[in-house]
Write a protein that holds these residues in place. Structure first.
Motif, short mmCIF file in Angstrom:
data_model
loop_
_atom_site.label_atom_id
_atom_site.label_comp_id
_atom_site.label_asym_id
_atom_site.label_seq_id
_atom_site.Cartn_x
_atom_site.Cartn_y
_atom_site.Cartn_z
N ALA A 128 67.72 43.47 85.70
CA ALA A 128 67.52 42.26 86.67
C ALA A 128 65.94 41.61 86.38
CB ALA A 128 67.48 42.64 88.11
N ALA A 129 65.24 42.23 85.70
CA ALA A 129 63.89 41.65 85.30
C ALA A 129 64.10 40.48 84.66
CB ALA A 129 63.05 42.69 84.61
N ARG A 130 63.06 39.42 84.60
CA ARG A 130 63.24 38.19 83.93
C ARG A 130 63.47 38.24 82.42
NH1 ARG A 130 61.23 33.27 85.47
NH2 ARG A 130 59.91 34.23 87.18
N THR A 131 62.50 39.25 81.81
CA THR A 131 62.95 39.29 80.46
C THR A 131 64.14 39.68 79.81
OG1 THR A 131 61.92 41.67 80.61
CG2 THR A 131 60.36 40.01 80.02
N TYR A 132 64.86 40.56 80.76
CA TYR A 132 65.94 40.78 80.54
C TYR A 132 67.05 39.80 80.46
CZ TYR A 132 65.20 46.08 80.19
OH TYR A 132 64.49 47.34 79.74
N VAL A 133 67.05 39.13 81.59
CA VAL A 133 68.03 38.02 81.79
C VAL A 133 67.82 36.87 80.94
CG1 VAL A 133 68.85 36.42 83.74
CG2 VAL A 133 68.09 38.45 84.38
N THR A 134 66.69 36.82 80.42
CA THR A 134 66.20 35.57 79.49
C THR A 134 66.97 36.00 78.20
OG1 THR A 134 63.99 34.98 80.38
CG2 THR A 134 64.33 34.60 78.17
#
Length: 630
Positions: A128-134
């Motif tokens: 759910a962290a920004r880096t993963y979703v990006t």
């Protein structure tokens, strides 16, 4: 040529992933306890995709995890090239690419990578962290037409924080794991892994573990047909030992707003002071029949605490090392290649390894048969990650000491819980007994029989000389200490803020729940059963019993589900929760709250948090209302 095969449950759950994709579920997930072999379905699915001409991206947040995934893929398909994209290694053109999140999150690196047709995320509870979703958005995992299929694998589909991220260019909000992973298609926990193991005649087939008629069959006993031998599960049985840290007082330990857990700095100072005493306990209880001690992983909250445990173990003559987030990968080394710190732990040159925030994920060292949790936590997933480091079975043929001698047989894993000397403020503290109810778990001596808890003693209620009741409800006697005799150990599992009236004259008190203008109440009957009811908390007296002579959890559930006239919902929805954000912030009481508390005679209100002060106010008001009527 394939050199490895799937166990039956691995094959079954791998097929569930394929079926989910066929049903249109683009982003399924599987949740397996540590040690059940999550990298096997990852490798099989990655190899299948590569053989079809697709491109696979295996994503992890640590280099050790990338190495494990690469090695497992090679075990299933030595002929397929597996590349790596991390730091100075840039093997972009392989059909299967392993990459760290940190590297793949950089636009310049992604620009050189092929868009995958399959993206698999290890330790998927971080996704759910920004880096993963990006990265997942770049790969097309959220595309409505022709999306990139994804799979998440993890031991604990949970995380403490709720990071602000985005799932589309114009949508920014708090993202939950449910936004990332659409469906958990398979889930197998620690208990399942302990209670199921390989068929002695077919190591790829699963059978229930035989536990004998009393549930305590000794390892080595011959099981009846259709069962795995005692202790022969895919994971080893767990046993527990409570080591009370006399300096660990969680009463006023700060709660981090980010993690919603005890603040590391506070814990570090407390647990460090108890290191010598804890090590003494380890010397006694981690001793094996052959005279050696268990290979042990120690989890602590801070560097200060890590150094204290490192020094205490070394001072006692135990070969001990430590790792933290700043320890370089080449110094940490590799378990399976027997290099660095991890290698010395795996071959027995090092007996104890102390960790600060490193070993909870990606550290798989089968010789470890003792886990010391010197990092008290409220988080179930963090506790499970720590304990999971010791649950792997050990094949004595594959794991030997550096000098060629065998390790002692690994028949179980001992878990040391370093908990506080008081229970105040620690109702959410995670322990082995909460992870696996009924597990052998040795606690502090019982005040009644002197045996280690849990001993089975039940405090006998005695009659109040002034009590003339004839309705099967009697006053209970016991210590006038709210935290010592806790009738609400089970009731608090709902997360609601159940309290109890103030003990007076030997009277333990009435469990109550404040909900709008009502009190929900519980009553312990003479025969050990419970009753539940309600009363108005102000104005003309009114109320009644709604359920009688049942188990405590049944009475509690009935009270929480009660919907009274004039209410917008059942009492459980009107009541306050113990994990409310304003409580976890642990702010000081407002001047108005302090003044009201002092007017009620609460002399120590200025030393309490706002939540604790509110509880004391509720307790005084409820005592005035309820004790006179009951």
């Amino acid at each position: 040529m394939t050199t490895r095969a799937l166990r039956d449950y691995q094959a079954e759950d791998t097929e569930r992933v394929r079926a989910a994709w066929d049903r249109g579920i683009v982003r399924p997930a599987i949740v397996w306890a540590t040690g059940l072999g999550k990298s096997d379905p990852v490798a099989v699915l990655a190899v299948e995709e590569a053989r079809r001409g697709g491109r696979v991206l295996l994503l992890a947040h640590r280099g050790e995890l990338l190495s494990q995934l690469r090695d497992r893929c090679r075990a299933y398909a030595p002929d397929i090239r597996v590349g790596r994209v991390q730091a100075g290694t840039r093997e972009y053109d392989a059909p299967i690419v392993t990459a760290t999140v940190q590297t793949a999150s950089r636009p310049d690196r992604r620009a050189r990578m092929h868009r995958p047709t399959l993206l698999i995320v290890d330790e998927a509870h971080h996704a759910a962290a920004r880096t993963y979703v990006t990265i997942m958005r770049w790969a097309g995992c959220y595309d409505e037409t022709d999306p990139c299929r994804a799979l998440g694998v993890t031991a604990t589909m949970d995380r403490a924080d709720k990071p602000i991220s985005e799932i589309a260019p114009d949508v920014k909000r708090r993202v939950d794991l449910g936004d990332v992973w659409q469906e958990i298609v398979a889930e197998r926990g620690i208990v399942w892994g302990i209670e199921h193991g390989p068929d002695p005649d077919d190591p790829w087939a699963t059978l229930p573990v035989w536990r004998g008629e009393d549930g305590l069959a000794l390892p080595g006993a011959v099981p009846p047909s259709g069962h795995a031998p005692p202790g022969g599960g895919w994971l080893v049985p767990l046993i527990g030992r409570v080591v009370v840290g006399e300096h660990v007082d969680l009463t006023n330990a700060k709660i981090s707003r980010t993690t919603r857990d005890y603040a590391d700095n506070d814990l570090g100072v407390m647990v460090a002071q108890d290191a010598p005493e804890v090590v003494k306990a380890w010397w006694t209880h981690a001793l094996l029949p052959d005279g050696s001690h268990r290979q042990t992983g120690v989890f602590v909250p801070t560097l200060h605490a890590a150094r204290a445990y490192l020094d205490a173990f070394r001072a006692s003559g135990i070969a001990t090392e430590m790792v933290d987030g700043t320890t370089p990968a080449e110094i940490r080394g590799d378990v399976h290649r027997r290099t660095g710190i991890y290698g010395r732990m795996a071959n027995g040159r090092t007996q104890v390894l102390v960790s600060v925030g490193v070993l909870t994920e990606g550290w798989d060292c089968p010789p470890v048969s003792c886990i010391m949790v010197a990092r008290p936590t409220q988080l179930a997933h963090l506790y499970q990650q720590m304990v999971g480091r010791g649950t792997r079975q050990m094949d004595p043929r594959a794991w030997r000491r550096w000098d060629g001698t065998p390790f002692a047989p690994k028949r179980d894993c001992l878990v040391f819980d370093v908990v506080g000397a008081t229970r105040t403020g620690s109702v959410h503290l995670r322990t082995l007994a909460k992870l696996i109810p009924g597990v052998p778990y040795i606690g502090r001596p019982c005040e009644v029989c002197g045996q280690p808890k849990p001993c089975g003693c039940v405090a006998e209620p005695t009659e109040d000389p002034d009590d003339t009741r004839t309705d099967n409800r009697r006053r209970l006697t016991g210590p006038a200490d709210y935290e010592t005799v806790d009738l609400l150990a089970g009731a608090r599992e709902s997360g609601l803020n159940w309290l109890r009236t103030t003990p007076t004259d030997g009277y333990v008190g009435i469990p109550f729940l404040t909900a709008g203008r009502y009190y929900g109440i519980l009553w312990a009957n003479e025969d050990g059963s419970w009753s539940g009811g309600w009363v108005t908390n102000r104005g003309a007296h009114d109320g009644g019993w709604i359920i009688e002579s049942v188990e405590e959890h049944q009475a509690r559930a009935a009270v929480e589900a009660l919907w009274l006239d004039g209410c917008d919902g059942p009492l459980g929805t009107l009541a306050e929760r113990r994990d409310a954000p304003w409580r976890l912030a642990r702010k000081s009481p407002s001047p108005r709250q302090l003044a009201f508390a002092q007017s009620l005679g609460i002399v120590n209100a200025h030393t309490l948090t706002a939540g604790a002060c509110g509880d004391e106010i509720d307790r005084v008001l409820a005592t005035r209302r309820l004790v006179r009527d009951f």
